[in-house]
Scaffold this motif. Structure first.
Motif, PDB file in Angstrom:
ATOM      1  N   GLN A 131       0.850  -1.181   0.000  1.00  0.00           N
ATOM      2  CA  GLN A 131       0.000   0.000   0.000  1.00  0.00           C
ATOM      3  C   GLN A 131       0.893   1.242   0.000  1.00  0.00           C
ATOM      4  OE1 GLN A 131      -3.472  -0.018   2.820  1.00  0.00           O
ATOM      5  NE2 GLN A 131      -2.239  -1.587   3.808  1.00  0.00           N
ATOM      6  N   LEU A 132       0.873   1.999  -1.067  1.00  0.00           N
ATOM      7  CA  LEU A 132       1.662   3.227  -1.141  1.00  0.00           C
ATOM      8  C   LEU A 132       0.732   4.425  -0.993  1.00  0.00           C
ATOM      9  CD1 LEU A 132       4.236   4.855  -1.692  1.00  0.00           C
ATOM     10  CD2 LEU A 132       3.768   4.606  -4.156  1.00  0.00           C
ATOM     11  N   SER A 133       0.910   5.181   0.085  1.00  0.00           N
ATOM     12  CA  SER A 133       0.081   6.357   0.326  1.00  0.00           C
ATOM     13  C   SER A 133       0.603   7.543  -0.469  1.00  0.00           C
ATOM     14  CB  SER A 133       0.086   6.719   1.815  1.00  0.00           C
ATOM     15  OG  SER A 133      -0.593   5.753   2.578  1.00  0.00           O
ATOM     16  N   ILE A 134      -0.320   8.213  -1.176  1.00  0.00           N
ATOM     17  CA  ILE A 134      -0.004   9.445  -1.885  1.00  0.00           C
ATOM     18  C   ILE A 134      -0.624  10.588  -1.074  1.00  0.00           C
ATOM     19  CG2 ILE A 134      -0.106  10.663  -4.086  1.00  0.00           C
ATOM     20  CD1 ILE A 134       1.154   7.886  -4.322  1.00  0.00           C
ATOM     21  N   PRO A 135       0.177  11.481  -0.486  1.00  0.00           N
ATOM     22  CA  PRO A 135      -0.408  12.561   0.319  1.00  0.00           C
ATOM     23  C   PRO A 135      -1.404  13.386  -0.490  1.00  0.00           C
ATOM     24  CG  PRO A 135       1.973  12.456   0.623  1.00  0.00           C
ATOM     25  CD  PRO A 135       1.648  11.541  -0.519  1.00  0.00           C
ATOM     26  N   ARG A 136      -2.531  13.695   0.106  1.00  0.00           N
ATOM     27  CA  ARG A 136      -3.548  14.454  -0.614  1.00  0.00           C
ATOM     28  C   ARG A 136      -3.107  15.892  -0.870  1.00  0.00           C
ATOM     29  NH1 ARG A 136      -8.373  15.555   3.850  1.00  0.00           N
ATOM     30  NH2 ARG A 136      -7.176  16.943   5.222  1.00  0.00           N
ATOM     31  N   ASP A 137      -2.167  16.405  -0.049  1.00  0.00           N
ATOM     32  CA  ASP A 137      -1.697  17.775  -0.262  1.00  0.00           C
ATOM     33  C   ASP A 137      -0.399  17.835  -1.062  1.00  0.00           C
ATOM     34  OD1 ASP A 137       0.011  16.751   1.632  1.00  0.00           O
ATOM     35  OD2 ASP A 137      -0.178  18.408   3.043  1.00  0.00           O
ATOM     36  N   LEU A 138      -0.024  16.696  -1.700  1.00  0.00           N
ATOM     37  CA  LEU A 138       1.137  16.680  -2.581  1.00  0.00           C
ATOM     38  C   LEU A 138       0.902  17.632  -3.753  1.00  0.00           C
ATOM     39  CD1 LEU A 138       3.845  15.034  -3.094  1.00  0.00           C
ATOM     40  CD2 LEU A 138       2.480  13.679  -4.696  1.00  0.00           C
ATOM     41  N   LEU A 139       1.873  18.444  -4.087  1.00  0.00           N
ATOM     42  CA  LEU A 139       1.707  19.416  -5.164  1.00  0.00           C
ATOM     43  C   LEU A 139       2.088  18.783  -6.503  1.00  0.00           C
ATOM     44  CD1 LEU A 139       3.123  22.652  -3.489  1.00  0.00           C
ATOM     45  CD2 LEU A 139       0.739  21.907  -3.699  1.00  0.00           C
ATOM     46  N   VAL A 140       1.179  18.908  -7.478  1.00  0.00           N
ATOM     47  CA  VAL A 140       1.404  18.342  -8.802  1.00  0.00           C
ATOM     48  C   VAL A 140       0.924  19.330  -9.863  1.00  0.00           C
ATOM     49  CG1 VAL A 140       1.232  15.929  -8.077  1.00  0.00           C
ATOM     50  CG2 VAL A 140      -0.840  17.181  -8.718  1.00  0.00           C
ATOM     51  N   GLN A 149      -3.087  20.631  -5.418  1.00  0.00           N
ATOM     52  CA  GLN A 149      -2.902  19.492  -4.538  1.00  0.00           C
ATOM     53  C   GLN A 149      -3.462  18.245  -5.212  1.00  0.00           C
ATOM     54  OE1 GLN A 149      -4.563  20.161  -0.661  1.00  0.00           O
ATOM     55  NE2 GLN A 149      -3.275  21.939  -0.237  1.00  0.00           N
ATOM     56  N   MET A 150      -2.820  17.105  -4.952  1.00  0.00           N
ATOM     57  CA  MET A 150      -3.249  15.868  -5.590  1.00  0.00           C
ATOM     58  C   MET A 150      -4.711  15.551  -5.263  1.00  0.00           C
ATOM     59  SD  MET A 150      -2.445  13.338  -7.582  1.00  0.00           S
ATOM     60  CE  MET A 150      -0.664  13.021  -7.633  1.00  0.00           C
ATOM     61  N   GLY A 151      -5.133  15.789  -4.039  1.00  0.00           N
ATOM     62  CA  GLY A 151      -6.516  15.516  -3.677  1.00  0.00           C
ATOM     63  C   GLY A 151      -7.508  16.375  -4.429  1.00  0.00           C
ATOM     64  N   THR A 152      -7.074  17.581  -4.823  1.00  0.00           N
ATOM     65  CA  THR A 152      -7.959  18.497  -5.552  1.00  0.00           C
ATOM     66  C   THR A 152      -8.105  18.086  -7.006  1.00  0.00           C
ATOM     67  OG1 THR A 152      -7.222  20.276  -4.086  1.00  0.00           O
ATOM     68  CG2 THR A 152      -8.375  20.942  -6.073  1.00  0.00           C
ATOM     69  N   ARG A 164      -4.232   9.276 -13.933  1.00  0.00           N
ATOM     70  CA  ARG A 164      -3.242   9.721 -14.912  1.00  0.00           C
ATOM     71  C   ARG A 164      -2.082  10.447 -14.227  1.00  0.00           C
ATOM     72  NH1 ARG A 164      -4.599  13.928 -19.863  1.00  0.00           N
ATOM     73  NH2 ARG A 164      -2.500  14.019 -20.768  1.00  0.00           N
ATOM     74  N   LEU A 165      -2.397  11.283 -13.241  1.00  0.00           N
ATOM     75  CA  LEU A 165      -1.350  12.028 -12.538  1.00  0.00           C
ATOM     76  C   LEU A 165      -0.476  11.096 -11.697  1.00  0.00           C
ATOM     77  CD1 LEU A 165      -3.388  15.155 -11.390  1.00  0.00           C
ATOM     78  CD2 LEU A 165      -1.700  15.043 -13.240  1.00  0.00           C
ATOM     79  N   VAL A 166      -1.104  10.174 -10.979  1.00  0.00           N
ATOM     80  CA  VAL A 166      -0.340   9.239 -10.144  1.00  0.00           C
ATOM     81  C   VAL A 166       0.557   8.365 -11.017  1.00  0.00           C
ATOM     82  CG1 VAL A 166      -0.521   7.236  -8.617  1.00  0.00           C
ATOM     83  CG2 VAL A 166      -1.993   9.225  -8.244  1.00  0.00           C
ATOM     84  N   GLY A 167       0.000   7.834 -12.109  1.00  0.00           N
ATOM     85  CA  GLY A 167       0.797   6.989 -12.993  1.00  0.00           C
ATOM     86  C   GLY A 167       1.957   7.726 -13.614  1.00  0.00           C
ATOM     87  N   GLY A 168       1.719   8.966 -14.070  1.00  0.00           N
ATOM     88  CA  GLY A 168       2.795   9.749 -14.665  1.00  0.00           C
ATOM     89  C   GLY A 168       3.866  10.117 -13.664  1.00  0.00           C
ATOM     90  N   MET A 169       3.466  10.458 -12.460  1.00  0.00           N
ATOM     91  CA  MET A 169       4.413  10.847 -11.421  1.00  0.00           C
ATOM     92  C   MET A 169       5.316   9.688 -11.010  1.00  0.00           C
ATOM     93  SD  MET A 169       3.439  12.280  -7.626  1.00  0.00           S
ATOM     94  CE  MET A 169       2.614  10.724  -7.196  1.00  0.00           C
ATOM     95  N   LEU A 170       4.755   8.473 -10.953  1.00  0.00           N
ATOM     96  CA  LEU A 170       5.505   7.312 -10.487  1.00  0.00           C
ATOM     97  C   LEU A 170       6.063   6.461 -11.622  1.00  0.00           C
ATOM     98  CD1 LEU A 170       3.185   6.181  -7.554  1.00  0.00           C
ATOM     99  CD2 LEU A 170       5.261   7.568  -7.427  1.00  0.00           C
TER     100      LEU A 170
END
Length: 355
Positions: A131-140, A149-152, A164-170
């Protein structure tokens, strides 16, 4: 007598050696001969339990399978630029995105954000789901919307844009996933009879308090005593588990500790779903609580891939993030590990991100 539908696995060299030694000493130690049938019966029972105990990951997949025939509300199509251009249907699927939103029935019409973002990474070699947590306030960088923020991102494009953002980032392909809101989480947890959690620090709720007239938990109002979760291990009802994993203000590391509690909760839920009876109770609830995004990936394919995974092995990972709330270069090696399939080795070498 062995069951022909479940052939006995070949004995290991160590097992053969122990069996031979045991046989040699049966005549010298009469009690040993009497114990042999009891030991053999115990082994058969353990094997039977292993056959019938579903892994947590398999249970979750089967729960999703039970959800498919149910009518889910149709989602509005996101703008064209938010569509995910991912290959689907490959047998090598291994990354699934789970989003927990802050949608509440009493707040209909309000903006809905992703409150919890987790990438479930499957490692076939060790048969482990990370389980990899992605912080909701991570800036992307969100296309057409600038730095957010990622959550937004969920506000602008829902699951598709977030994936799409999570896949591209990682640097990974997101093969599918699901979205669940607060009410759905509570209902699924209640369906399995609650979960066992260990509170690591005193946690004060900012959402619930005790009603002075009834003593029951209710939305926190001025003058009410807030619900407090003291350190220690205990059984949590559905409403307690949901409230506990939402807290961050009273925690030493704030959002990081909250994300760790979410991972702990999901691992506990996976263990509960490993019980076939509890799984059967959860399936109809999951059907109406989960918003599925599986694309062309078939449920039998997923079930086959997850078969045999251990519900007790759902380790949590913390995304390496810098003080500027962006991912560290190469995620301190995690991005490469995800791409090359070496996450277990990376986790062993970076214990500060595990838990």
């Amino acid at each position: 007598m062995s069951d022909p539908s479940f052939p006995e696995p070949p004995a290991s060299p160590l097992a053969k050696a122990l069996s031979a030694a045991f046989a040699r000493h049966e005549q010298d130690v009469p009690v040993a001969a009497a114990l042999r049938p009891a030991i053999a019966a115990g082994v058969r029972k353990r094997r039977a339990r292993r056959r019938w105990t579903l892994s947590g990951a398999t249970a979750l997949v089967v729960a999703l399978a039970g959800a498919v025939p149910l009518a889910l509300p149709e989602r509005p199509r996101p703008p064209a630029h938010t569509e995910v251009l991912l290959e689907a249907g490959s047998p090598d699927v291994g990354n699934f995105l789970l989003l927990g939103t802050d949608r509440r029935p009493e707040s209909a019409g309000d903006t809905v954000r992703a409150d919890a973002i987790l990438l479930l990474h499957v490692d076939a070699d060790t048969r482990t789901v990370f389980q990899l947590s992605i912080p909701r306030d991570l800036l992307v960088e969100v296309p057409n919307f600038g730095i957010q923020q990622m959550g937004t991102a969920y506000v602008f494009g829902g699951y598709e844009l977030t994936a799409r953002l999570v896949g591209g980032m990682l640097g990974v392909r997101v093969d599918g996933g699901a979205v669940i809101d607060f009410t759905g989480m509570q209902r699924v947890t209640e369906a399995v009879g609650g979960v066992d959690l260990c509170v690591d620090q005193r946690t004060v709720s900012v959402h619930l308090g005790y009603d002075p007239s009834s003593g029951d938990a209710a939305p926190l109002r001025p003058g009410m005593q807030p619900v407090v979760y003291e350190p220690g291990c205990r059984h949590f009802a559905g409403w307690q588990a949901l409230d506990y994993v939402r807290q961050r203000r009273s925690l030493a590391d704030g959002a990081d500790d909250r994300d760790a509690h979410v991972r702990q909760y999901l691992a506990a839920l996976a263990r509960q779903l490993g019980d076939p009876v509890k799984l059967a109770r959860a399936m109809p609830v999951a059907g109406s609580a989960l918003d599925l995004h599986l694309g062309d990936v078939s449920l039998p394919m997923l079930a086959g891939m997850f078969a045999g995974y251990d519900a007790a092995r759902v380790p949590g990972l913390k995304l390496p993030v810098g003080p500027d709330r962006t991912v560290l270069p190469d995620g301190d090696g995690l991005v490469t590990a995800l791409r090359e399939g070496t996450v277990p080795a990376w986790a062993a070498a970076h214990p500060q991100y595990v838990g």
